[in-house]
Design a protein around this motif. Structure first.
Motif, short mmCIF file in Angstrom:
data_model
loop_
_atom_site.label_atom_id
_atom_site.label_comp_id
_atom_site.label_asym_id
_atom_site.label_seq_id
_atom_site.Cartn_x
_atom_site.Cartn_y
_atom_site.Cartn_z
N ILE A 191 -4.58 8.07 -40.49
CA ILE A 191 -5.96 8.51 -40.39
C ILE A 191 -6.37 9.32 -41.61
O ILE A 191 -7.45 9.10 -42.19
CB ILE A 191 -6.18 9.34 -39.10
CG1 ILE A 191 -6.08 8.43 -37.87
CG2 ILE A 191 -7.54 10.04 -39.12
CD1 ILE A 191 -6.14 9.19 -36.55
N VAL A 192 -5.52 10.25 -42.04
CA VAL A 192 -5.87 11.10 -43.18
C VAL A 192 -5.95 10.28 -44.46
O VAL A 192 -6.91 10.41 -45.24
CB VAL A 192 -4.85 12.25 -43.33
CG1 VAL A 192 -5.12 13.05 -44.60
CG2 VAL A 192 -4.90 13.17 -42.11
N ASP A 193 -4.97 9.40 -44.69
CA ASP A 193 -5.00 8.58 -45.91
C ASP A 193 -6.17 7.61 -45.92
O ASP A 193 -6.67 7.25 -46.99
CB ASP A 193 -3.68 7.80 -46.06
CG ASP A 193 -2.57 8.66 -46.65
OD1 ASP A 193 -2.88 9.75 -47.17
OD2 ASP A 193 -1.40 8.25 -46.59
N VAL A 215 -9.58 14.31 -47.32
CA VAL A 215 -8.48 14.82 -46.51
C VAL A 215 -9.02 15.64 -45.34
O VAL A 215 -8.54 15.53 -44.20
CB VAL A 215 -7.53 15.69 -47.38
CG1 VAL A 215 -6.48 16.38 -46.50
CG2 VAL A 215 -6.85 14.82 -48.43
N ALA A 216 -10.04 16.45 -45.58
CA ALA A 216 -10.62 17.28 -44.52
C ALA A 216 -11.19 16.42 -43.39
O ALA A 216 -10.99 16.71 -42.21
CB ALA A 216 -11.70 18.19 -45.10
N ALA A 217 -11.91 15.35 -43.76
CA ALA A 217 -12.48 14.46 -42.74
C ALA A 217 -11.38 13.76 -41.96
O ALA A 217 -11.48 13.58 -40.73
CB ALA A 217 -13.39 13.44 -43.40
N GLY A 218 -10.32 13.37 -42.63
CA GLY A 218 -9.21 12.71 -41.96
C GLY A 218 -8.54 13.61 -40.94
O GLY A 218 -8.25 13.19 -39.81
N TYR A 219 -8.30 14.86 -41.33
CA TYR A 219 -7.69 15.79 -40.39
C TYR A 219 -8.62 16.08 -39.21
O TYR A 219 -8.15 16.20 -38.06
CB TYR A 219 -7.30 17.09 -41.10
CG TYR A 219 -5.92 17.04 -41.70
CD1 TYR A 219 -4.81 16.87 -40.89
CD2 TYR A 219 -5.72 17.14 -43.07
CE1 TYR A 219 -3.52 16.82 -41.43
CE2 TYR A 219 -4.45 17.10 -43.63
CZ TYR A 219 -3.35 16.93 -42.80
OH TYR A 219 -2.09 16.87 -43.35
N ARG A 220 -9.92 16.18 -39.45
CA ARG A 220 -10.85 16.41 -38.34
C ARG A 220 -10.77 15.28 -37.32
O ARG A 220 -10.69 15.52 -36.11
CB ARG A 220 -12.28 16.55 -38.86
CG ARG A 220 -13.29 16.87 -37.75
CD ARG A 220 -14.70 17.05 -38.29
NE ARG A 220 -15.21 15.84 -38.93
CZ ARG A 220 -15.41 15.68 -40.22
NH1 ARG A 220 -15.16 16.69 -41.06
NH2 ARG A 220 -15.87 14.55 -40.71
#
Length: 448
Positions: free
Chosen positions: A392-394, A399-404
């Motif tokens: 999801i993060v990659d 990176v911030a949007a992926g972690y969210r």
């Protein structure tokens, strides 16, 4: 032995001071066992940024390394727990500790690359897969049913404390000696524990017999004929397994990705990230210990709680789902930290509740196998979560949007099992339906 019945009577922990003292000595030793166990798991997450930089890995590739730990985890959890019917758990525990400690040491070799890392993580998972079910099965041999929640919670506190101790300690080792020595330090700690256990470890008075002696002993009228599939298909087992899967998912997501999230998204350094992860782990341990103490108080008073048994743990999963959602969507730093150190932690109560509930519906000689099956199911969360979050993060724009997005998925995975557990996790009801009596009360006869 009772000369009229031929039944051996074992003094329970509450009636014999010597037995009670040994029961808690065993519990504290197994607390350290779980502490070292989870410190081993934390090593790779804490060293993650340095490992990715040295080996040139993407987050998805790093997720593969984390998932490798669980490659044989579930299989060994089931396979080794079948051995609890033939081999004493005190022996199995020391063998596992030696094997997982030795698995850490090859990373001290400077030429050990990504392939060696994968191989050692697979071996580590093979050795650690049965750790929790065998440890819980062993400690339940020292306590009757009504007293098991607190020692089980203490073992789960070891899991949380392992991260709390490992995060700052191994963070300091990484900063001063390099990431490879973090693996070496974890391996040495495991070998030291194995040496102590080889001298101090022993079986409890309520432990079921193993080997040939087990064939001549009955667990009780009707209990010997309970098929495992009836236990596995019960509402208690299914919802406990799903709830524990969700709790293990969130625990592993925090263990694997929280250090990288705090450094990559919030801009913290390794020391700050390690301290924050350690503080979150302390909160995990406090929640587990508080739950165990409350459960013991309720048992000693002999009064049922206001909620049906098992419903409380399901509701705590729902609370944790709400906290993860806030953590993902609110950009105020102190609110995020409050969620991580508080409400997000209550999901872990399900790990204790699930194991004590499963132990209640399992015949004593099958308890190790059923606990192993539970671990095999919820450990899948450890396999899938690093891969899914890394993917999801990659695959996200930032990176911030992926972690969210990853945190929001985690919240959904907590919410659904929480609702199911609140409705269907009923160990006492299912134990009565299956015909499994309670473990002998303190001082009661125990057939051997």
């Amino acid at each position: 032995m009772d000369t009229t019945t031929g039944v051996v009577r074992h003094p329970g922990p509450g009636h014999a001071p010597g037995v009670r003292r040994q029961a808690w000595t065993t519990t504290w030793l197994l607390l350290v066992f779980m502490l070292v166990n989870f410190a081993d798991k934390a090593v790779l997450g804490l060293a993650g940024p340095q490992v990715m930089a040295e080996f040139g890995l993407t987050r998805q590739e790093f997720g593969v390394a984390q998932a490798a730990f669980f490659g044989l985890f579930s299989l060994s959890a089931v396979g080794v727990t079948f051995l609890t019917r033939r081999v004493r758990t005190s022996v199995l525990l020391v063998l596992m500790a030696v094997l997982w400690s030795v698995a850490q040491l090859p990373m001290l070799w400077g030429a050990a690359g990504f392939g060696v890392l994968i191989a050692t993580r697979v071996l580590l998972g093979l050795a650690e897969g049965p750790a929790a079910p065998v440890a819980v099965h062993h400690v339940h041999g020292w306590f009757p049913q009504e007293e098991r929640t607190l020692p089980t919670a203490v073992l789960m506190v070891g899991a949380a404390a392992g991260v709390a101790v490992a995060a700052p300690t191994l963070g300091a080792v990484i900063s001063h000696f390099g990431w490879r020595w973090a693996f070496g330090a974890a391996g040495i700690a495991g070998l030291l524990w194995a040496a102590v256990w080889a001298v101090k470890g022993s079986e409890g008075p309520l432990a079921p017999p193993v080997g040939p002696a087990a064939r001549t002993v009955s667990d009780g009228p009707g209990v010997d004929g309970i098929p495992l599939r009836a236990v596995f298909c019960s509402g208690t087992f299914l919802t406990a397994a799903l709830g524990a899967f969700a709790a293990y998912w969130v625990m592993n997501v925090k263990l694997t990705w929280m250090p990288d999230y705090l450094q990559s998204v919030l801009g913290w350094d390794l020391g700050q990230a390690s301290t924050a992860v350690g503080a979150g782990a302390i909160a995990n341990g406090a929640v587990l210990l508080a739950h165990g103490l409350l459960a013991r108080r309720t048992a000693r008073r002999g009064t049922p709680g206001r909620l049906p048994d098992g419903a409380g743990a399901g509701l705590l999963l729902i609370v944790s789902a709400c906290a993860v959602t806030v953590f993902a969507t609110v950009d105020v730093l102190w609110v995020r930290m409050a969620m991580m150190a508080g409400p997000m932690a209550v999901a872990l109560v399900m790990l204790t509740a699930a194991q004590t509930a499963i132990a209640r519906i399992a015949p004593p000689r099958q308890r190790g196998v059923v606990l192993g099956a539970l671990v095999a199911v919820f450990a899948l969360g450890g396999i899938v979560s690093p891969l899914v979050l890394g993917w999801i993060v990659d695959g996200s724009a930032t990176v911030a949007a992926g972690y969210r997005n990853g945190w929001l998925l985690t919240a959904a995975l907590l919410l659904v099992p929480g609702i199911l557990a609140a409705l269907f996790l009923r160990p006492e009801r299912d134990a009565r339906r299956l015909g499994v009596p309670r473990a002998p009360a303190v001082g009661a006869p125990v057939a051997h």
